[in-house]
Enzyme design. Structure first.
Site, PDB file in Angstrom:
ATOM      1  N   HIS A 243      -9.745   6.086   9.497  1.00 47.37           N
ATOM      2  CA  HIS A 243      -9.263   4.717   9.289  1.00 47.37           C
ATOM      3  C   HIS A 243      -7.752   4.613   9.518  1.00 47.37           C
ATOM      4  O   HIS A 243      -7.261   3.635  10.082  1.00 47.37           O
ATOM      5  CB  HIS A 243      -9.622   4.267   7.869  1.00 47.37           C
ATOM      6  CG  HIS A 243      -9.149   2.905   7.514  1.00 47.37           C
ATOM      7  ND1 HIS A 243      -9.739   1.764   8.020  1.00 47.37           N
ATOM      8  CD2 HIS A 243      -8.145   2.488   6.703  1.00 47.37           C
ATOM      9  CE1 HIS A 243      -9.119   0.704   7.540  1.00 47.37           C
ATOM     10  NE2 HIS A 243      -8.145   1.111   6.731  1.00 47.37           N
TER      11      HIS A 243
ATOM     12  N   THR B  72     -11.201   9.782   6.262  1.00 46.64           N
ATOM     13  CA  THR B  72     -11.784   9.235   7.488  1.00 46.64           C
ATOM     14  C   THR B  72     -10.674   9.000   8.510  1.00 46.64           C
ATOM     15  O   THR B  72      -9.503   9.242   8.244  1.00 46.64           O
ATOM     16  CB  THR B  72     -12.499   7.898   7.200  1.00 46.64           C
ATOM     17  OG1 THR B  72     -11.505   6.909   6.889  1.00 46.64           O
ATOM     18  CG2 THR B  72     -13.486   8.030   6.043  1.00 46.64           C
TER      19      THR B  72
ATOM     20  N   PHE C  67      11.460   0.085  13.134  1.00 44.45           N
ATOM     21  CA  PHE C  67      10.126   0.591  12.803  1.00 44.45           C
ATOM     22  C   PHE C  67      10.244   1.694  11.757  1.00 44.45           C
ATOM     23  O   PHE C  67      10.613   2.822  12.062  1.00 44.45           O
ATOM     24  CB  PHE C  67       9.434   1.117  14.061  1.00 44.45           C
ATOM     25  CG  PHE C  67       8.000   1.498  13.843  1.00 44.45           C
ATOM     26  CD1 PHE C  67       7.019   0.527  13.805  1.00 44.45           C
ATOM     27  CD2 PHE C  67       7.634   2.819  13.670  1.00 44.45           C
ATOM     28  CE1 PHE C  67       5.686   0.863  13.601  1.00 44.45           C
ATOM     29  CE2 PHE C  67       6.303   3.175  13.468  1.00 44.45           C
ATOM     30  CZ  PHE C  67       5.332   2.194  13.429  1.00 44.45           C
TER      31      PHE C  67
ATOM     32  N   ALA D 222       0.038  -2.101   5.896  1.00 48.83           N
ATOM     33  CA  ALA D 222       0.617  -1.986   7.238  1.00 48.83           C
ATOM     34  C   ALA D 222      -0.068  -2.925   8.226  1.00 48.83           C
ATOM     35  O   ALA D 222       0.563  -3.428   9.150  1.00 48.83           O
ATOM     36  CB  ALA D 222       0.532  -0.540   7.718  1.00 48.83           C
TER      37      ALA D 222
ATOM     38  N   PHE E  45       0.862  -1.182   0.000  1.00 48.81           N
ATOM     39  CA  PHE E  45       0.000   0.000   0.000  1.00 48.81           C
ATOM     40  C   PHE E  45       0.900   1.235   0.000  1.00 48.81           C
ATOM     41  O   PHE E  45       1.837   1.307   0.781  1.00 48.81           O
ATOM     42  CB  PHE E  45      -0.924  -0.016   1.227  1.00 48.81           C
ATOM     43  CG  PHE E  45      -2.122   0.862   1.077  1.00 48.81           C
ATOM     44  CD1 PHE E  45      -3.221   0.430   0.361  1.00 48.81           C
ATOM     45  CD2 PHE E  45      -2.132   2.129   1.621  1.00 48.81           C
ATOM     46  CE1 PHE E  45      -4.337   1.244   0.208  1.00 48.81           C
ATOM     47  CE2 PHE E  45      -3.232   2.958   1.474  1.00 48.81           C
ATOM     48  CZ  PHE E  45      -4.333   2.519   0.768  1.00 48.81           C
TER      49      PHE E  45
ATOM     50  N   ARG F 278      10.098  12.104   3.860  1.00 42.64           N
ATOM     51  CA  ARG F 278      10.694  11.157   4.799  1.00 42.64           C
ATOM     52  C   ARG F 278      11.142   9.859   4.130  1.00 42.64           C
ATOM     53  O   ARG F 278      11.628   8.951   4.780  1.00 42.64           O
ATOM     54  CB  ARG F 278       9.684  10.860   5.916  1.00 42.64           C
ATOM     55  CG  ARG F 278       9.516  12.042   6.841  1.00 42.64           C
ATOM     56  CD  ARG F 278       8.192  12.047   7.599  1.00 42.64           C
ATOM     57  NE  ARG F 278       8.130  13.190   8.499  1.00 42.64           N
ATOM     58  CZ  ARG F 278       7.863  14.449   8.119  1.00 42.64           C
ATOM     59  NH1 ARG F 278       7.619  14.720   6.846  1.00 42.64           N
ATOM     60  NH2 ARG F 278       7.831  15.427   8.999  1.00 42.64           N
TER      61      ARG F 278
ATOM     62  N   VAL G 269       1.353   4.974   5.815  1.00 41.41           N
ATOM     63  CA  VAL G 269      -0.075   5.225   5.974  1.00 41.41           C
ATOM     64  C   VAL G 269      -0.265   6.734   5.916  1.00 41.41           C
ATOM     65  O   VAL G 269       0.301   7.472   6.721  1.00 41.41           O
ATOM     66  CB  VAL G 269      -0.603   4.666   7.314  1.00 41.41           C
ATOM     67  CG1 VAL G 269      -2.095   4.926   7.453  1.00 41.41           C
ATOM     68  CG2 VAL G 269      -0.294   3.173   7.432  1.00 41.41           C
ATOM     69  N   ILE G 270      -1.049   7.157   4.941  1.00 40.86           N
ATOM     70  CA  ILE G 270      -1.322   8.582   4.760  1.00 40.86           C
ATOM     71  C   ILE G 270      -2.764   8.857   5.157  1.00 40.86           C
ATOM     72  O   ILE G 270      -3.672   8.130   4.763  1.00 40.86           O
ATOM     73  CB  ILE G 270      -1.075   9.001   3.292  1.00 40.86           C
ATOM     74  CG1 ILE G 270       0.389   8.750   2.913  1.00 40.86           C
ATOM     75  CG2 ILE G 270      -1.439  10.461   3.083  1.00 40.86           C
ATOM     76  CD1 ILE G 270       0.698   8.952   1.439  1.00 40.86           C
TER      77      ILE G 270
ATOM     78  N   GLU H 222      -0.956  -5.895   7.794  1.00 40.12           N
ATOM     79  CA  GLU H 222      -0.413  -7.247   7.656  1.00 40.12           C
ATOM     80  C   GLU H 222       1.032  -7.373   8.139  1.00 40.12           C
ATOM     81  O   GLU H 222       1.554  -8.486   8.256  1.00 40.12           O
ATOM     82  CB  GLU H 222      -0.504  -7.696   6.194  1.00 40.12           C
ATOM     83  CG  GLU H 222      -1.920  -7.982   5.717  1.00 40.12           C
ATOM     84  CD  GLU H 222      -2.765  -6.738   5.434  1.00 40.12           C
ATOM     85  OE1 GLU H 222      -4.004  -6.847   5.481  1.00 40.12           O
ATOM     86  OE2 GLU H 222      -2.193  -5.652   5.177  1.00 40.12           O
TER      87      GLU H 222
END
Length: 155
Positions: free
Chosen positions: A89, A87, A114, A57, A23, A128, A82-83, A59
């Site tokens: 989520h 929502t 991490f 992420a 993703f 980043r 993850v952006i 998984e």
């Protein structure tokens, strides 16, 4: 007590798996490239590094758990992005991915770097992932190497 922080962590001889989320792959690939380059710059050979892709992420923890349980790796590196969307989520995904990754590391005793970005927008993520804010994939890989070396020294 003496300092135990290595000045230049060495990845030589360490078996490391990079576990990356597909993703937002256009960003995550840059984290993977940064992690791999950092490991190679710090003494890893290509044969020491295994690459695994998972859907997202969410998984990451289960894949990391399977790899940690295999006994084949000295360190793992979780890479994802993850952006924030329209929502909330993203909050559930980020929180549970971070919790799961930490739990796998604590339960297995295997260091996990991490490198999961959690950003407000694509611009922050790109900054980043090799942009002006550095490459957090490289940072995560070196953090895992440092802890793996410290763990070896403590035995």
């Amino acid at each position: 007590m003496g300092e135990s922080r290595p000045e230049n962590p060495s990845a030589a001889g360490l078996r490391i798996a990079l576990v990356a989320s597909r993703f937002n792959e256009f960003i995550v690939q840059q984290l993977v490239d940064g992690a791999r380059a950092a490991l190679m710059e710090h003494g890893a050979s290509a044969g020491q590094i295994q690459q695994v892709w998972v859907a997202g992420a969410w998984e990451l923890p289960l894949a990391l758990k399977a790899l940690a349980g295999s006994g084949r790796f000295d360190a793992l590196v979780a890479l994802g992005c993850v952006i924030r969307g329209e929502t909330t989520h993203n909050l559930y995904i980020c929180t549970e991915a971070a919790r799961g990754i930490a739990q796998v590391s604590l339960d297995s005793g295997i260091p996990i770097g991490f490198g999961v970005l959690t950003t407000e927008n694509e611009e922050q993520a790109l900054a980043r992932a090799g942009g002006p804010k550095g490459n957090k994939g490289a940072d995560a890989a070196l953090a895992a190497v440092e802890l793996a070396q410290l763990k070896r020294a403590w035995k």
